[in-house]
Write a protein that holds these residues in place. Structure first.
Motif, PDB file in Angstrom:
ATOM      1  N   LEU A   1       1.240  -1.143   0.140  1.00 18.98           N
ATOM      2  CA  LEU A   1      -0.099  -0.183   0.423  1.00 18.98           C
ATOM      3  C   LEU A   1       1.088   1.089  -0.305  1.00 18.98           C
ATOM      4  O   LEU A   1       0.310   2.100  -1.025  1.00 18.98           O
ATOM      5  CB  LEU A   1      -0.654  -0.537   1.375  1.00 18.98           C
ATOM      6  CG  LEU A   1      -1.987   0.721   1.197  1.00 18.98           C
ATOM      7  CD1 LEU A   1      -2.788   1.102   0.268  1.00 18.98           C
ATOM      8  CD2 LEU A   1      -2.693   0.472   2.649  1.00 18.98           C
ATOM      9  N   LEU A   2       2.045   0.767   1.219  1.00 24.38           N
ATOM     10  CA  LEU A   2       2.985   2.291   1.043  1.00 24.38           C
ATOM     11  C   LEU A   2       3.373   2.456  -0.071  1.00 24.38           C
ATOM     12  O   LEU A   2       3.614   3.781  -0.966  1.00 24.38           O
ATOM     13  CB  LEU A   2       3.794   1.892   1.900  1.00 24.38           C
ATOM     14  CG  LEU A   2       3.790   2.484   3.169  1.00 24.38           C
ATOM     15  CD1 LEU A   2       4.400   1.630   4.680  1.00 24.38           C
ATOM     16  CD2 LEU A   2       3.340   3.615   4.238  1.00 24.38           C
TER      17      LEU A   2
ATOM     18  N   LEU B   1       2.062   1.810  -3.651  1.00 29.55           N
ATOM     19  CA  LEU B   1       1.643   2.306  -4.134  1.00 29.55           C
ATOM     20  C   LEU B   1       1.064   3.912  -4.466  1.00 29.55           C
ATOM     21  O   LEU B   1       1.094   4.493  -5.381  1.00 29.55           O
ATOM     22  CB  LEU B   1       0.282   1.034  -4.636  1.00 29.55           C
ATOM     23  CG  LEU B   1       0.374  -0.171  -4.760  1.00 29.55           C
ATOM     24  CD1 LEU B   1      -1.015  -1.026  -4.205  1.00 29.55           C
ATOM     25  CD2 LEU B   1       0.351   0.579  -6.346  1.00 29.55           C
ATOM     26  N   VAL B   2       1.312   4.068  -3.031  1.00 34.32           N
ATOM     27  CA  VAL B   2       0.629   5.669  -1.979  1.00 34.32           C
ATOM     28  C   VAL B   2       2.026   6.250  -3.154  1.00 34.32           C
ATOM     29  O   VAL B   2       1.839   7.415  -3.477  1.00 34.32           O
ATOM     30  CB  VAL B   2       0.242   5.323  -0.366  1.00 34.32           C
ATOM     31  CG1 VAL B   2       0.391   7.201  -0.248  1.00 34.32           C
ATOM     32  CG2 VAL B   2      -0.829   5.329  -0.468  1.00 34.32           C
ATOM     33  N   GLY B   3       3.317   6.224  -2.482  1.00 31.69           N
ATOM     34  CA  GLY B   3       4.081   6.959  -2.985  1.00 31.69           C
ATOM     35  C   GLY B   3       4.935   6.873  -4.280  1.00 31.69           C
ATOM     36  O   GLY B   3       4.787   7.745  -4.999  1.00 31.69           O
TER      37      GLY B   3
ATOM     38  N   THR C   1       2.064  12.059  -9.816  1.00 33.29           N
ATOM     39  CA  THR C   1       0.992  13.113  -9.684  1.00 33.29           C
ATOM     40  C   THR C   1       1.915  14.278  -9.271  1.00 33.29           C
ATOM     41  O   THR C   1       1.977  15.686 -10.524  1.00 33.29           O
ATOM     42  CB  THR C   1       0.455  13.749  -8.486  1.00 33.29           C
ATOM     43  OG1 THR C   1      -0.596  11.939  -8.310  1.00 33.29           O
ATOM     44  CG2 THR C   1      -0.825  13.967  -8.464  1.00 33.29           C
TER      45      THR C   1
ATOM     46  N   SER D   1       1.479   6.658  -6.685  1.00 35.10           N
ATOM     47  CA  SER D   1       1.073   7.698  -6.686  1.00 35.10           C
ATOM     48  C   SER D   1       0.943   8.809  -6.867  1.00 35.10           C
ATOM     49  O   SER D   1       1.418  10.006  -7.843  1.00 35.10           O
ATOM     50  CB  SER D   1      -0.558   7.445  -6.395  1.00 35.10           C
ATOM     51  OG  SER D   1      -0.522   5.914  -6.899  1.00 35.10           O
ATOM     52  N   TRP D   2       1.960   9.508  -5.814  1.00 30.63           N
ATOM     53  CA  TRP D   2       2.102  11.357  -5.118  1.00 30.63           C
ATOM     54  C   TRP D   2       3.322  10.835  -6.479  1.00 30.63           C
ATOM     55  O   TRP D   2       3.347  12.108  -6.752  1.00 30.63           O
ATOM     56  CB  TRP D   2       2.954  10.946  -4.313  1.00 30.63           C
ATOM     57  CG  TRP D   2       3.166  12.149  -3.522  1.00 30.63           C
ATOM     58  CD1 TRP D   2       2.785  13.115  -2.963  1.00 30.63           C
ATOM     59  CD2 TRP D   2       4.289  12.622  -3.575  1.00 30.63           C
ATOM     60  NE1 TRP D   2       2.910  14.154  -2.424  1.00 30.63           N
ATOM     61  CE2 TRP D   2       4.204  14.061  -2.682  1.00 30.63           C
ATOM     62  CE3 TRP D   2       5.703  12.448  -4.164  1.00 30.63           C
ATOM     63  CZ2 TRP D   2       5.629  14.822  -3.556  1.00 30.63           C
ATOM     64  CZ3 TRP D   2       6.741  13.283  -4.235  1.00 30.63           C
ATOM     65  CH2 TRP D   2       7.040  13.880  -3.395  1.00 30.63           C
TER      66      TRP D   2
END
Length: 367
Positions: free
Chosen positions: A21-22, A24-26, A32, A28-29
């Motif tokens: 999860l971390l 994927l979030v990283g 972006t 995505s950030w």
């Protein structure tokens, strides 16, 4: 595959899921931010057609080019003379803003719908803790609803009875001045007294209604109106407004303001632009003589803004100013202070340290 790799490192299913999860979030950030930087770079390339002053520092760029002081206002006048049709400034190393100070350029922004040239809420949101989400700061359907309600309330025929209230509030202020002068206090802060008088008159207009339309003659003063407008040209209550473009906007000269760019309409610089107003620092009420305004762009004089979000209460304000000034000049004479007042542009333009004048009541025979 990634879960198997994490399991191979000795992590359990729960820990592996958290790590996944971390990651994927990283990712995505990062994606972006890369897209945002790419879009910013693309807009910066498209804005190369706009001139800009020399940057003060690499990181801060033009952030402190125009401080909120009298010196800052004079810098705005200088910039309007150097870049009469507008220019670009940088708020930091990657954030450009376009400054407009000419009617021809303003037209493209002010004529755009409120959905295309929207308020820059990054700036206006700073005011919400003090001003709430009323007409000034609201947008969309909420703003349209409030605007329709207030427009009818500020119709000229409804404002006519308020002139007696303006007169009473002015009389109260004059009585205070006469008492102070009698006590030997002739050096008064006019700005403080007029602010209190304005608040008094506004509250009485909001919470009362008097049908007596007897002060009509006080609004039929053409030269006084010319003087007020020239004062508003030199010292507009609001010096600038911010708009963000939600789509590309074409300017008359063929240049394009890209979508997402913030534009600053400099009311003060427009009013002091020498290509719009000859000898802009000279106080000349005859600029607003009916013969002299023919052919002049209506966007050359915008103390109450322009376009779909102009000031709803401008007729109220002009009527009050004419009544108060006419009655005040009928009863008092004024001499300037030894020191010239300094202007301070904040939410509104105001005199720094007050506006001190020598006040002297006129004798009955001099009125």
């Amino acid at each position: 595959m990634l879960e198997l790799s994490l399991s191979w490192l000795g992590l359990g299913p729960v820990a592996a899921s958290l790590w996944l999860l971390l990651l994927l979030v990283g990712a995505s950030w990062i994606l972006t931010r890369v897209l945002a930087w790419t879009y910013t770079f693309y807009n910066c390339c498209r804005l190369q057609c706009f001139q800009h002053p020399l940057k003060l520092k690499w990181f801060f760029a033009h952030l402190y080019l125009v401080p909120p002081t009298e010196q800052g206002l004079r810098k705005l006048i200088q910039l309007a003379a150097n870049y009469p049709r507008g220019y670009k400034i940088w708020f930091g190393p990657i954030t450009p803003k376009i400054i407009f100070c000419h009617p021809d350029m303003l037209r493209s922004i002010t004529n755009a719908s409120a959905a295309i040239a929207v308020k820059d809420m990054e700036f206006y949101n700073l005011l919400k803790p003090w001003l709430g989400d009323g007409l000034l700061l609201s947008a969309g359907d909420k703003w349209n609803k409030h605007c329709r309600m207030l427009t009818s309330a500020f119709h000229f025929n409804i404002l006519k009875p308020y002139m007696k209230i303006f007169t009473k509030s002015t009389d109260i202020m004059h009585t205070k001045w006469e008492c102070l002068v009698t006590e030997g206090h002739t050096h008064l802060d006019i700005y403080e007294h007029i602010s209190l008088m304005t608040l008094d008159g506004l509250q009485k207009c909001v919470f009362s209604f008097d049908s007596n339309c007897q002060e009509d003659d006080l609004t039929q003063l053409p030269f006084l109106t010319m003087c007020i407008k020239e004062s508003l040209r030199l010292h507009p209550p609001v010096t600038s407004i911010f708009r963000r473009c939600t789509q590309d906007i074409m300017l008359p000269d063929g240049r394009v303001i890209p979508k997402g760019v913030i534009c600053l309409i400099s009311i003060f610089a427009t009013h002091h632009n020498p290509s719009v107003w000859p000898d802009p620092e000279v106080y000349d009420p005859f600029r607003f003589d009916p013969e002299n305004i023919r052919g002049r762009s209506p966007l050359a004089f915008i103390p109450f803004s322009a376009g779909p979000r102009n000031c709803t209460g401008q007729t109220f304000a002009m009527t009050e100013m004419k009544v108060v000034l006419a009655l005040t000049l009928l009863h008092f004479s004024f001499l300037p202070d030894k020191e010239e007042p300094h202007r301070k542009p904040e939410l509104i333009l105001r005199p720094e340290g007050g506006l001190w004048l020598q006040v002297e009541p006129l004798s009955a025979g001099a009125r």
